[in-house]
Motif scaffolding. Structure first.
Motif, PDB file in Angstrom:
ATOM      1  N   ILE A   1       1.546 -30.949  -0.130  1.00  0.00           N
ATOM      2  CA  ILE A   1       2.069 -31.356   1.327  1.00  0.00           C
ATOM      3  C   ILE A   1       1.168 -31.590   1.821  1.00  0.00           C
ATOM      4  CG2 ILE A   1       3.818 -30.258   2.806  1.00  0.00           C
ATOM      5  CD1 ILE A   1       5.092 -28.300   1.122  1.00  0.00           C
ATOM      6  N   VAL A   2       0.188 -31.260   2.054  1.00  0.00           N
ATOM      7  CA  VAL A   2      -0.919 -31.573   2.919  1.00  0.00           C
ATOM      8  C   VAL A   2      -1.331 -33.227   2.419  1.00  0.00           C
ATOM      9  CG1 VAL A   2      -3.723 -31.293   3.548  1.00  0.00           C
ATOM     10  CG2 VAL A   2      -1.940 -29.546   3.466  1.00  0.00           C
ATOM     11  N   GLY A   3      -1.529 -33.191   1.492  1.00  0.00           N
ATOM     12  CA  GLY A   3      -1.754 -33.851   0.666  1.00  0.00           C
ATOM     13  C   GLY A   3      -1.053 -35.615   1.042  1.00  0.00           C
ATOM     14  N   ALA A   4       0.420 -35.690   1.640  1.00  0.00           N
ATOM     15  CA  ALA A   4       1.153 -36.221   1.058  1.00  0.00           C
ATOM     16  C   ALA A   4       1.138 -36.700   2.618  1.00  0.00           C
ATOM     17  CB  ALA A   4       2.449 -36.155   0.512  1.00  0.00           C
ATOM     18  N   VAL A   5       0.377 -35.734   4.000  1.00  0.00           N
ATOM     19  CA  VAL A   5       0.713 -36.156   5.157  1.00  0.00           C
ATOM     20  C   VAL A   5      -0.579 -36.591   5.868  1.00  0.00           C
ATOM     21  CG1 VAL A   5       0.434 -34.947   7.002  1.00  0.00           C
ATOM     22  CG2 VAL A   5       2.065 -33.630   5.564  1.00  0.00           C
ATOM     23  N   PHE A   6      -1.571 -36.166   4.481  1.00  0.00           N
ATOM     24  CA  PHE A   6      -3.113 -36.539   4.978  1.00  0.00           C
ATOM     25  C   PHE A   6      -2.542 -38.530   4.736  1.00  0.00           C
ATOM     26  CE2 PHE A   6      -7.119 -38.009   3.337  1.00  0.00           C
ATOM     27  CZ  PHE A   6      -7.803 -37.456   5.097  1.00  0.00           C
ATOM     28  N   ASN A   7      -1.870 -39.005   3.667  1.00  0.00           N
ATOM     29  CA  ASN A   7      -2.077 -39.561   3.072  1.00  0.00           C
ATOM     30  C   ASN A   7      -1.480 -40.795   4.673  1.00  0.00           C
ATOM     31  OD1 ASN A   7      -3.306 -39.340   0.890  1.00  0.00           O
ATOM     32  ND2 ASN A   7      -2.036 -39.246  -0.482  1.00  0.00           N
ATOM     33  N   LEU A   8      -0.948 -40.138   4.635  1.00  0.00           N
ATOM     34  CA  LEU A   8      -0.067 -41.480   6.115  1.00  0.00           C
ATOM     35  C   LEU A   8      -0.635 -41.301   6.212  1.00  0.00           C
ATOM     36  CD1 LEU A   8       3.357 -39.369   6.066  1.00  0.00           C
ATOM     37  CD2 LEU A   8       3.428 -41.517   5.041  1.00  0.00           C
ATOM     38  N   PHE A   9      -1.437 -41.063   7.156  1.00  0.00           N
ATOM     39  CA  PHE A   9      -2.341 -40.911   8.516  1.00  0.00           C
ATOM     40  C   PHE A   9      -3.759 -41.934   7.899  1.00  0.00           C
ATOM     41  CE2 PHE A   9      -1.091 -37.381   9.982  1.00  0.00           C
ATOM     42  CZ  PHE A   9      -0.073 -37.746  11.250  1.00  0.00           C
ATOM     43  N   MET A  10      -4.174 -41.521   6.333  1.00  0.00           N
ATOM     44  CA  MET A  10      -5.674 -42.520   5.722  1.00  0.00           C
ATOM     45  C   MET A  10      -5.625 -43.344   5.789  1.00  0.00           C
ATOM     46  SD  MET A  10      -8.660 -42.277   5.198  1.00  0.00           S
ATOM     47  CE  MET A  10      -9.198 -43.122   5.492  1.00  0.00           C
ATOM     48  N   GLY A  11      -3.625 -43.782   5.202  1.00  0.00           N
ATOM     49  CA  GLY A  11      -3.019 -45.193   4.903  1.00  0.00           C
ATOM     50  C   GLY A  11      -3.287 -46.052   5.787  1.00  0.00           C
ATOM     51  N   ALA A  12      -3.050 -45.372   7.801  1.00  0.00           N
ATOM     52  CA  ALA A  12      -3.008 -46.378   8.729  1.00  0.00           C
ATOM     53  C   ALA A  12      -4.241 -46.401   9.736  1.00  0.00           C
ATOM     54  CB  ALA A  12      -2.245 -45.344   9.951  1.00  0.00           C
ATOM     55  N   ILE A  13      -5.646 -45.799   8.807  1.00  0.00           N
ATOM     56  CA  ILE A  13      -6.336 -45.596   9.149  1.00  0.00           C
ATOM     57  C   ILE A  13      -7.173 -47.226   7.837  1.00  0.00           C
ATOM     58  CG2 ILE A  13      -8.883 -44.332   9.544  1.00  0.00           C
ATOM     59  CD1 ILE A  13      -7.686 -42.243  10.050  1.00  0.00           C
ATOM     60  N   ALA A  14      -6.760 -46.838   7.057  1.00  0.00           N
ATOM     61  CA  ALA A  14      -7.584 -47.934   6.483  1.00  0.00           C
ATOM     62  C   ALA A  14      -6.938 -49.716   6.915  1.00  0.00           C
ATOM     63  CB  ALA A  14      -7.542 -47.682   4.875  1.00  0.00           C
ATOM     64  N   ASP A  15      -5.554 -48.976   7.004  1.00  0.00           N
ATOM     65  CA  ASP A  15      -5.111 -50.533   7.560  1.00  0.00           C
ATOM     66  C   ASP A  15      -6.273 -50.980   8.719  1.00  0.00           C
ATOM     67  OD1 ASP A  15      -2.893 -50.787   5.712  1.00  0.00           O
ATOM     68  OD2 ASP A  15      -1.618 -49.886   6.516  1.00  0.00           O
ATOM     69  N   ARG A  16      -6.343 -50.272   9.532  1.00  0.00           N
ATOM     70  CA  ARG A  16      -6.926 -50.846  10.271  1.00  0.00           C
ATOM     71  C   ARG A  16      -8.495 -51.274  10.528  1.00  0.00           C
ATOM     72  NH1 ARG A  16      -1.769 -48.062  12.075  1.00  0.00           N
ATOM     73  NH2 ARG A  16      -1.505 -48.153  13.794  1.00  0.00           N
ATOM     74  N   THR A  17      -8.719 -51.125   9.942  1.00  0.00           N
ATOM     75  CA  THR A  17      -9.917 -50.746   8.980  1.00  0.00           C
ATOM     76  C   THR A  17     -10.824 -52.356   9.095  1.00  0.00           C
ATOM     77  OG1 THR A  17     -10.674 -48.630   8.081  1.00  0.00           O
ATOM     78  CG2 THR A  17     -12.285 -50.918   7.895  1.00  0.00           C
ATOM     79  N   GLU A  18     -11.512 -52.750   9.460  1.00  0.00           N
ATOM     80  CA  GLU A  18     -12.210 -54.516   9.640  1.00  0.00           C
ATOM     81  C   GLU A  18     -13.399 -54.059   9.212  1.00  0.00           C
ATOM     82  OE1 GLU A  18     -10.199 -56.962   9.270  1.00  0.00           O
ATOM     83  OE2 GLU A  18      -8.608 -55.877   9.339  1.00  0.00           O
ATOM     84  N   THR A  19     -14.049 -54.370   8.154  1.00  0.00           N
ATOM     85  CA  THR A  19     -15.562 -54.674   7.368  1.00  0.00           C
ATOM     86  C   THR A  19     -15.758 -56.423   6.156  1.00  0.00           C
ATOM     87  OG1 THR A  19     -15.789 -53.685   5.514  1.00  0.00           O
ATOM     88  CG2 THR A  19     -15.798 -52.014   7.629  1.00  0.00           C
ATOM     89  N   ARG A  20     -16.828 -56.389   6.673  1.00  0.00           N
ATOM     90  CA  ARG A  20     -16.914 -57.210   6.056  1.00  0.00           C
ATOM     91  C   ARG A  20     -17.058 -57.549   4.469  1.00  0.00           C
ATOM     92  NH1 ARG A  20     -23.700 -57.776   4.887  1.00  0.00           N
ATOM     93  NH2 ARG A  20     -23.390 -55.565   4.779  1.00  0.00           N
ATOM     94  N   TRP A  21     -16.485 -55.941   3.908  1.00  0.00           N
ATOM     95  CA  TRP A  21     -16.207 -55.855   2.343  1.00  0.00           C
ATOM     96  C   TRP A  21     -14.632 -56.187   2.366  1.00  0.00           C
ATOM     97  CZ3 TRP A  21     -19.980 -52.215   5.368  1.00  0.00           C
ATOM     98  CH2 TRP A  21     -21.600 -52.987   4.360  1.00  0.00           C
ATOM     99  N   GLY A  22     -14.222 -55.565   3.683  1.00  0.00           N
ATOM    100  CA  GLY A  22     -12.497 -55.387   3.169  1.00  0.00           C
ATOM    101  C   GLY A  22     -12.118 -54.816   4.015  1.00  0.00           C
TER     102      GLY A  22
END
Length: 106
Positions: free
Chosen positions: A59-80
């Motif tokens: 359950i903790v992993g499922a909730v964390f995945n939502l937040f981590m997905g949002a963070i990763a979607d907003r990440t902009e680097t030269r590597w993607g």
């Protein structure tokens, strides 16, 4: 507005992505296949408590995945967007997987 990316991946890129996914899934499947056995037969945790640990972790992993997905979607680097997160979390992920099976007679 949707962009049309018509670039095709090379066979080497496909194999590279596949091997990365294979490594992560080998660890995940090992954890899922042996964690219940390890907790109940090696650690001697009662089955109901071991299953509660696994359920709470899931359950903790499922909730964390939502937040981590949002963070990763907003990440902009030269590597993607996602590659830096994969690289930065590879060693901690491996260490946590090893710690899940760490046995000590303290």
């Amino acid at each position: 507005m949707q962009q049309n990316n018509s670039q095709k991946l090379s066979v080497l890129e496909k194999v590279g992505y596949s091997l990365g996914d294979l490594a992560a899934n080998l660890i995940f499947q090992t954890l899922m296949a042996f964690l219940a056995f390890f907790y109940t037969d090696i650690y001697k945790i009662p089955a109901d408590k071991a299953s509660m640990v696994m359920i709470v972790g899931g359950i903790v992993g499922a909730v964390f995945n939502l937040f981590m997905g949002a963070i990763a979607d907003r990440t902009e680097t030269r590597w993607g967007k996602f590659r830096p997160w994969i690289l930065w979390t590879a060693l901690p992920f491996g260490a946590i997987a090893l710690l899940a099976f760490f046995y000590s007679r303290l």
